[in-house]
Design a protein around this motif. Structure first.
Motif, PDB file in Angstrom:
ATOM      1  N   LEU A 115       0.695  -1.231   0.032  1.00 57.37           N
ATOM      2  CA  LEU A 115      -0.148   0.019  -0.023  1.00 57.37           C
ATOM      3  C   LEU A 115       0.789   1.352  -0.048  1.00 57.37           C
ATOM      4  CD1 LEU A 115      -2.844  -0.975   2.565  1.00 57.37           C
ATOM      5  CD2 LEU A 115      -3.048  -0.806   0.104  1.00 57.37           C
ATOM      6  N   LEU A 116       1.686   1.279   0.706  1.00 53.13           N
ATOM      7  CA  LEU A 116       2.895   2.438   0.741  1.00 53.13           C
ATOM      8  C   LEU A 116       3.398   2.671  -0.624  1.00 53.13           C
ATOM      9  CD1 LEU A 116       4.816   2.724   3.974  1.00 53.13           C
ATOM     10  CD2 LEU A 116       3.314   4.308   3.147  1.00 53.13           C
ATOM     11  N   SER A 117       3.529   1.817  -1.353  1.00 47.72           N
ATOM     12  CA  SER A 117       4.291   1.931  -2.818  1.00 47.72           C
ATOM     13  C   SER A 117       3.354   2.492  -3.642  1.00 47.72           C
ATOM     14  CB  SER A 117       4.756   0.310  -3.235  1.00 47.72           C
ATOM     15  OG  SER A 117       3.608  -0.361  -3.749  1.00 47.72           O
ATOM     16  N   LEU A 118       2.010   2.448  -3.016  1.00 53.99           N
ATOM     17  CA  LEU A 118       0.961   3.397  -4.102  1.00 53.99           C
ATOM     18  C   LEU A 118       0.668   4.781  -3.367  1.00 53.99           C
ATOM     19  CD1 LEU A 118      -1.804   0.516  -4.280  1.00 53.99           C
ATOM     20  CD2 LEU A 118      -0.033   1.113  -5.807  1.00 53.99           C
ATOM     21  N   VAL A 119       1.360   4.930  -2.343  1.00 50.35           N
ATOM     22  CA  VAL A 119       1.229   6.262  -1.699  1.00 50.35           C
ATOM     23  C   VAL A 119       2.787   7.135  -1.979  1.00 50.35           C
ATOM     24  CG1 VAL A 119       0.967   7.618   0.303  1.00 50.35           C
ATOM     25  CG2 VAL A 119      -0.437   5.344  -0.047  1.00 50.35           C
ATOM     26  N   VAL A 120       3.845   6.403  -1.954  1.00 50.47           N
ATOM     27  CA  VAL A 120       5.083   7.201  -1.861  1.00 50.47           C
ATOM     28  C   VAL A 120       5.902   6.934  -3.277  1.00 50.47           C
ATOM     29  CG1 VAL A 120       7.044   7.407  -0.723  1.00 50.47           C
ATOM     30  CG2 VAL A 120       5.216   6.888   0.379  1.00 50.47           C
ATOM     31  N   GLU A 121       6.179   7.751  -3.878  1.00 51.18           N
ATOM     32  CA  GLU A 121       6.781   7.344  -5.171  1.00 51.18           C
ATOM     33  C   GLU A 121       8.266   6.829  -4.987  1.00 51.18           C
ATOM     34  OE1 GLU A 121       7.812   9.819  -9.593  1.00 51.18           O
ATOM     35  OE2 GLU A 121       6.955  11.005  -7.845  1.00 51.18           O
ATOM     36  N   ASN A 122       8.700   5.868  -5.853  1.00 52.92           N
ATOM     37  CA  ASN A 122       9.971   5.314  -5.600  1.00 52.92           C
ATOM     38  C   ASN A 122       9.978   4.719  -4.125  1.00 52.92           C
ATOM     39  OD1 ASN A 122      10.712   5.992  -8.228  1.00 52.92           O
ATOM     40  ND2 ASN A 122      11.495   7.805  -7.573  1.00 52.92           N
ATOM     41  N   PHE A 123       9.100   4.154  -3.595  1.00 49.12           N
ATOM     42  CA  PHE A 123       9.304   3.654  -2.097  1.00 49.12           C
ATOM     43  C   PHE A 123       9.965   2.416  -2.003  1.00 49.12           C
ATOM     44  CE2 PHE A 123       7.374   0.514   0.861  1.00 49.12           C
ATOM     45  CZ  PHE A 123       7.707   1.248   2.166  1.00 49.12           C
ATOM     46  N   HIS A 124      10.807   2.471  -1.003  1.00 47.76           N
ATOM     47  CA  HIS A 124      11.467   1.311  -0.509  1.00 47.76           C
ATOM     48  C   HIS A 124      11.301   1.160   1.238  1.00 47.76           C
ATOM     49  CE1 HIS A 124      13.578   0.893  -4.107  1.00 47.76           C
ATOM     50  NE2 HIS A 124      13.656   2.220  -4.368  1.00 47.76           N
ATOM     51  N   SER A 125      11.029  -0.034   1.502  1.00 46.52           N
ATOM     52  CA  SER A 125      10.906   0.025   3.107  1.00 46.52           C
ATOM     53  C   SER A 125      12.043   0.307   3.937  1.00 46.52           C
ATOM     54  CB  SER A 125      10.619  -1.585   3.347  1.00 46.52           C
ATOM     55  OG  SER A 125      11.617  -2.379   2.961  1.00 46.52           O
ATOM     56  N   GLN A 126      13.211   0.222   3.274  1.00 49.35           N
ATOM     57  CA  GLN A 126      14.303   0.643   4.239  1.00 49.35           C
ATOM     58  C   GLN A 126      14.657   2.247   4.453  1.00 49.35           C
ATOM     59  OE1 GLN A 126      14.444  -0.997   1.233  1.00 49.35           O
ATOM     60  NE2 GLN A 126      15.441  -2.955   1.642  1.00 49.35           N
ATOM     61  N   SER A 127      13.876   2.947   3.579  1.00 49.40           N
ATOM     62  CA  SER A 127      13.764   4.239   3.654  1.00 49.40           C
ATOM     63  C   SER A 127      13.072   4.763   4.885  1.00 49.40           C
ATOM     64  CB  SER A 127      13.085   5.000   2.433  1.00 49.40           C
ATOM     65  OG  SER A 127      11.773   4.686   2.199  1.00 49.40           O
ATOM     66  N   LEU A 128      12.128   3.990   5.519  1.00 49.79           N
ATOM     67  CA  LEU A 128      11.660   4.298   6.816  1.00 49.79           C
ATOM     68  C   LEU A 128      12.468   4.241   8.035  1.00 49.79           C
ATOM     69  CD1 LEU A 128       7.985   2.933   5.982  1.00 49.79           C
ATOM     70  CD2 LEU A 128       8.836   5.146   5.664  1.00 49.79           C
ATOM     71  N   ASP A 129      13.646   3.424   7.732  1.00 50.36           N
ATOM     72  CA  ASP A 129      14.296   3.184   9.116  1.00 50.36           C
ATOM     73  C   ASP A 129      14.863   4.488  10.025  1.00 50.36           C
ATOM     74  OD1 ASP A 129      13.776   0.590   8.529  1.00 50.36           O
ATOM     75  OD2 ASP A 129      15.866   0.215   7.515  1.00 50.36           O
ATOM     76  N   GLY A 130      15.065   5.485   9.072  1.00 50.16           N
ATOM     77  CA  GLY A 130      15.813   6.578   9.760  1.00 50.16           C
ATOM     78  C   GLY A 130      15.076   7.367  10.712  1.00 50.16           C
ATOM     79  N   TYR A 131      13.682   7.375  10.793  1.00 53.08           N
ATOM     80  CA  TYR A 131      12.853   8.086  11.596  1.00 53.08           C
ATOM     81  C   TYR A 131      12.924   7.894  12.939  1.00 53.08           C
ATOM     82  CZ  TYR A 131      10.496   8.744   6.970  1.00 53.08           C
ATOM     83  OH  TYR A 131      10.320   8.984   5.627  1.00 53.08           O
TER      84      TYR A 131
END
Length: 1002
Positions: free
Chosen positions: A357-373
């Motif tokens: 679902l996130l890939s349909l919300v965030v352009e060029n989404f990769h799950s690793q990109s959320l690790d830094g928050y």
């Protein structure tokens, strides 16, 4: 000057046009009123004309179809082709049909509409031709016309199909398909034509799904490796599944079909095959029961294919290609099966739906990109940028609906199955909360004319609501914390606007909603705000409870004028609205959604009020008669015909005031048996010397823990003389059992409803838990209803299942002595009969109650003769045990039954109608009359036989009602001689009804 196709010059086109009319002139004939029509039976001239038309059409394309020469020639070309096709000269019709295909591809449908009926009739008559080079182009041409035929002409087209037996011809062609002797293309085009027919004309579906030979061929073809054959079969199955009976039939032996469907959905299949596989799955999931049947056969593989389709795609030059978008839309539609609970929810989480679902919300989404928050604040800032980018906006509403439904159906300990997907889920929650808060801030600026924006606001708001009220502690807590953080700035100001807007609706004196979308967002917003303690206090201070109560009362008065509340995309497209024979379980957020959202907020406010020290006094005294008004309104909603969601939440709120459960007509009947000691066969003795009289069969169904161990075990179902005579078994209860608590438990067991004082509440809870009374315990503990829950029924029909049939003390015997295929699973008797219970029969019929107590010989017999047919008896027994009279077959099944079969069905209800007059069962008689008149409404030709039958039973009210249904076709009945069989008195009755019908403008 050159045309856009093939570089044809104007001179060349003029030459071909001249040659065309030179050929056409050979066949023109002057008809009536000097009208010129093309009529020539000479094969050579026909061939010459077809070739001339073909050469002329070669000069044009759809882009140049507005050329004056072709527009002026359409009438003559179409007329010639229609006549040539009608002649059925096999040497020419194949060529002519191919020219029709080209004509349709070149000329816009609007220009060809006036010739469509003639072309349909000519082409349909040739589908039975055994020459493939004739039937194939005819099928292609006919399908092309049907796709564009106007709705106003559909009735005339269907009349042509009936006359030409078109469906029979196409079905026969498909049945005869043999790979090798017939081309794959031929099968594909025949299947596509039949699919289009079933799509537009629901009445065509029965003859297809009810054809075992064709279903066998389709199953065989679907297992072949050729993808073209599979896609064609998928299309056929999809059109069949528009019929609820057809879908059920497909699923009854559906494992091979479902395996093929899922294999076509996989990434290795063609785009077309994947889309058709997804569409078929959607249509099979139209109803809850069928959806769960499908899920039980292929849950994991279906969900896996769906989630992977949603998560595996790519951008081309920064854009999503059209075919990929179509694929994603269909996958998202299928993922909306999450609106129903079931084992498929586990697999959606297993295959990381949050990431897809996130890939349909965030352009060029990769799950690793959320690790830094590292903080919620940082996550919110990133989410704002994502939402501002507005990536794939047409899919956003699906995303919110899917995650919302998943949250609503989670289990309490859901976090144990997240398996590292927490970051993606958290970010989705944050994005949904942000979208929701923006909708609240917009207030009056929300534009419901912007469908995409409106659907985003509505679906995101509903998703946040479902998250906050999720059974999962993890999701609920996360949503509340995130929303609280987002609402910190300007929260009370926005909340004040919501309260003011909602207070305006009931006070305005209007009977329609001023702004549907704003009302939805405001009600959902209030429900979400109310779940956060500091805002709940603010709403109460602003008289939010009174405002919501006023809105509920206003809704009750004006519900007929209130439209749909949803702007979100529907799983069904426009063509799929032509479904038939589906009995669909209502969605909670569909029927009476406004009322549901208001009650959700009301429930939170009541809960917040009761969490104080002086909650009851504060609510009743400080606000005057508020408590009485609140309870009265909630009881009306709980006992009304509203959706399950509002009724459940009304009952939930009433539990704070000592009212538990739902009041049922069947429950009221059974309470009569409970209060009547003479009906009982078991007495519960307490240490204090008091006792409670009960009925074993009802206790066995509703509260089996109260029975002695041997009573629950299955024993012989033979009814002895002692069983038919009343004996009372005495059971001594433990001294630890509270009498009043047990009495309240028994009241709930019998009626499904009980009123409990606070002093008894603490003692009733452990007793309900011990006796596994789940619904009562849920209400006693004031747990929120689970999203999508149906209204609990009093499941007395379990009493006539093999497990409990040993409690039966009477056998009902119909007037028939021999019924083909009758076999009793309960006993060895071979003649038709039904096992029953005196207490159930007595509770629904005063006559039987008196009979069983009369002391006469009949009162001790183990058999009761019932003067109805076996079919009538099965329906009668069903009414006694459920308070609902089973309906006759509906939709396609009813419409395709022959007159004799319909009369057999109708006769059963007439018999029960007559019996209910004798047994003094007015309610059952009214139910029968309703069914009989509904049948006559859809099949007026049954009126005469119904009148004869009713007259033979001297049921004159029914005779009169049937005569009124026969009135519109009186002249037809008179001319056909059908009235000759009736007595003069009955004929006069129908004639009088016909005169009244005519005088009233009928």
């Amino acid at each position: 000057m050159a045309s856009s196709k093939g570089g044809h010059t104007t001179a060349h086109i003029n030459t071909l046009h001249h040659r065309l009319y030179h050929a056409l002139n050979l066949g023109f004939r002057v008809c009536d009123e000097k009208e010129k029509k093309w009529k020539c039976t000479d094969i050579e001239i026909q061939r010459h004309v077809v070739k001339s038309i073909s050469a002329f059409l070669d000069c044009f394309s759809r882009a140049t179809a507005n050329n004056r020469l072709i527009k002026d020639s359409i009438s003559d070309i179409a007329g010639a082709l229609v006549f040539i096709l009608g002649c059925k000269n096999r040497a020419v019709v194949g060529l002519a049909a191919n020219v029709v295909i080209r004509l349709i591809r070149i000329v816009p449908p609007s220009i060809l509409q006036s010739y469509s009926l003639d072309l349909v009739e000519s082409l349909a008559s040739l589908l039975c031709c055994q020459q493939f080079d004739v039937s194939l182009p005819c099928a292609v041409a006919l399908n092309a016309i049907l796709v564009n035929v106007r709705e106003t002409k559909e009735k005339e087209v269907w009349k042509i199909f009936e006359d030409e037996k078109t469906v029979v011809s196409v079905v026969s062609n498909l049945q005869d398909f043999s790979e090798g002797s017939m081309s794959v293309e031929w099968f594909q085009e025949m299947a596509l034509l039949l699919s289009t027919i079933m799509l537009k004309w629901p009445q065509s579906r029965y003859s297809v799904w009810n054809n075992p030979a064709l279903m066998g061929v389709l199953e065989s073809v679907s297992q072949k490796p050729d993808m073209g054959l599979r896609v064609a079969t998928l299309k056929l199955y999809s059109s069949l599944a528009l019929c609820g009976h057809g879908a059920s039939e497909l699923l009854d032996n559906g494992k091979p079909m479902l395996d093929m469907m899922i294999s076509c959905m996989e990434e290795s299949s063609s785009q077309n095959a994947r889309i058709e596989g997804l569409k078929l799955a959607q249509r099979l999931a139209t109803g809850n029961r069928e959806c769960l049947k499908m899920i039980n056969m292929c849950s994991e593989s279906l969900v896996k294919a769906t989630v992977r389709t949603m998560g595996k795609w790519f951008l081309s030059s920064g854009k999503l290609e059209l075919d990929q978008m179509s694929l994603l839309v269909e996958a998202c539609k299928l993922a909306l099966i999450t609106r129903w609970e079931g084992q498929h929810h586990i697999y959606f989480w297993k295959y990381r739906i949050s990431e897809a679902l996130l890939s349909l919300v965030v352009e060029n989404f990769h799950s690793q990109s959320l690790d830094g928050y590292v903080s919620l604040e940082e996550e919110i800032l990133v989410a704002e940028k994502v939402l501002n980018a507005n990536f794939l906006p047409s899919l956003r509403s699906y995303v919110w609906d899917i995650i919302g439904f998943l949250a609503a159906h989670c289990e309490e300990e859901f976090d144990s199955i997240l398996r590292g997907d927490e970051l993606c889920l958290n970010f989705l929650v944050t994005c949904a909360c942000l979208t929701f808060s923006r909708s609240v801030q917009k207030g009056y600026q929300i534009c419901q004319n912007d469908i995409i924006s409106a659907s985003h606001s509505e679906s995101a708001s509903r998703a946040v609501l479902m998250m906050i009220y999720s059974p999962s502690k993890y999701i609920s807590s996360r949503a509340r914390v995130t929303l609280s953080f987002i609402l910190e700035e300007g929260g009370e100001q926005n909340l004040n606007s919501l309260v003011n807007f909602l207070s305006y609706i009931p006070s305005s004196g209007g009977y329609i909603l001023p702004n549907i979308l704003q009302t939805t967002v405001s009600l959902v917003g209030l429900a979400c705000y109310s779940s956060i303690p500091q805002y709940a206090s603010f709403i109460l201070r602003k008289q939010g409870l009174e405002i919501l109560l006023s809105f509920c009362s206003w809704y009750q008065r004006n519900w007929e004028n209130i439209g749909a509340s949803s702007f979100a995309p529907s799983p069904q497209s426009i063509t799929e609205k032509r479904i038939c024979c589906w009995v669909c379980t209502e969605d909670w957020d569909n029927k009476d959604a406004f009322l549901l959202y208001a009650l959700l907020a009301l429930a939170e406010l009541v809960n917040h009020s009761f969490s104080g020290q002086n909650h009851a006094e504060e609510l009743s005294m400080k606000s005057g008669n508020l408590k009485d008004r609140l309870c009265t309104t909630l009881k009306e909603i709980r006992d009304g015909t509203y959706g399950s969601g509002p009724r459940w939440y009304a009952a939930h709120i009433l539990s704070y005031f000592g009212y538990y459960g739902f009041q049922h007509k069947l429950g009221k009947r059974l309470m009569g048996a409970y209060e009547d000691e003479e009906c009982s066969d078991m007495r519960l003795l307490f240490a204090s010397g008091n006792s409670a009289s009960v009925n074993k069969v009802i206790i066995a169904v509703r509260c089996p823990m109260l029975l002695p161990p041997k009573e629950g075990a299955h024993s012989s179902s033979t009814i002895s003389a002692e069983k038919s005579r009343r004996t009372v078994q005495e059971i001594r209860m433990s001294a630890n059992v509270d009498i009043l608590a047990l009495v309240k438990l028994l009241e709930f067991a019998y009626s499904g409803y009980v009123e409990v004082e606070s002093t008894t509440l603490k003692k009733l809870k452990p007793l309900a838990k011990h006796c596994k009374a789940k619904v009562l315990l849920q209400m006693l503990c004031r747990r929120r209803p689970k999203w999508g829950s149906s209204i609990p029924e009093i499941d007395i029909p379990l009493a006539i299942t093999p497990k409990l049939i040993h409690f039966s003390d009477v056998i009902l015997v119909p007037k028939e002595t021999n019924v083909a295929g009758f076999n009793c699973r309960m006993c060895s008797l071979t003649s038709p009969h039904a096992h029953s219970h005196r207490v159930i029969l007595s509770s629904g019929c005063e006559y039987l109650r008196a009979l069983f107590r009369s002391g006469m010989q009949e009162s001790h017999l183990d058999r009761l003769n019932v003067p109805v047919s076996w079919l009538g008896l099965t329906k009668l027994v069903s009414w006694f045990y459920s308070d609902e009279l089973p309906n006759p077959p509906s939709g396609c099944k009813w419409n395709n039954m022959d007159t004799e079969a319909k009369l057999d069905e109708l006769q059963a209800y007439v018999e029960i109608y007559s019996l209910s007059e004798w047994w003094i069962m007015e309610e059952l008689q009214n139910d029968c009359a309703h069914v009989i008149l509904s049948c006559l409404e859809s099949a007026r030709e049954l009126s005469i036989k119904t009148i004869e039958l009713a007259a033979s039973f001297s049921m004159w009210k029914l005779v009169e009602a049937a005569a009124n249904h026969a009135a519109p076709i009186y002249h037809q009945l008179r001319d056909s001689g059908e009235l000759d069989e009736l007595d003069d008195e009955l004929v006069n009755l129908i004639r009088t009804a016909a005169v009244q019908f005519s005088q009233q403008g009928g």
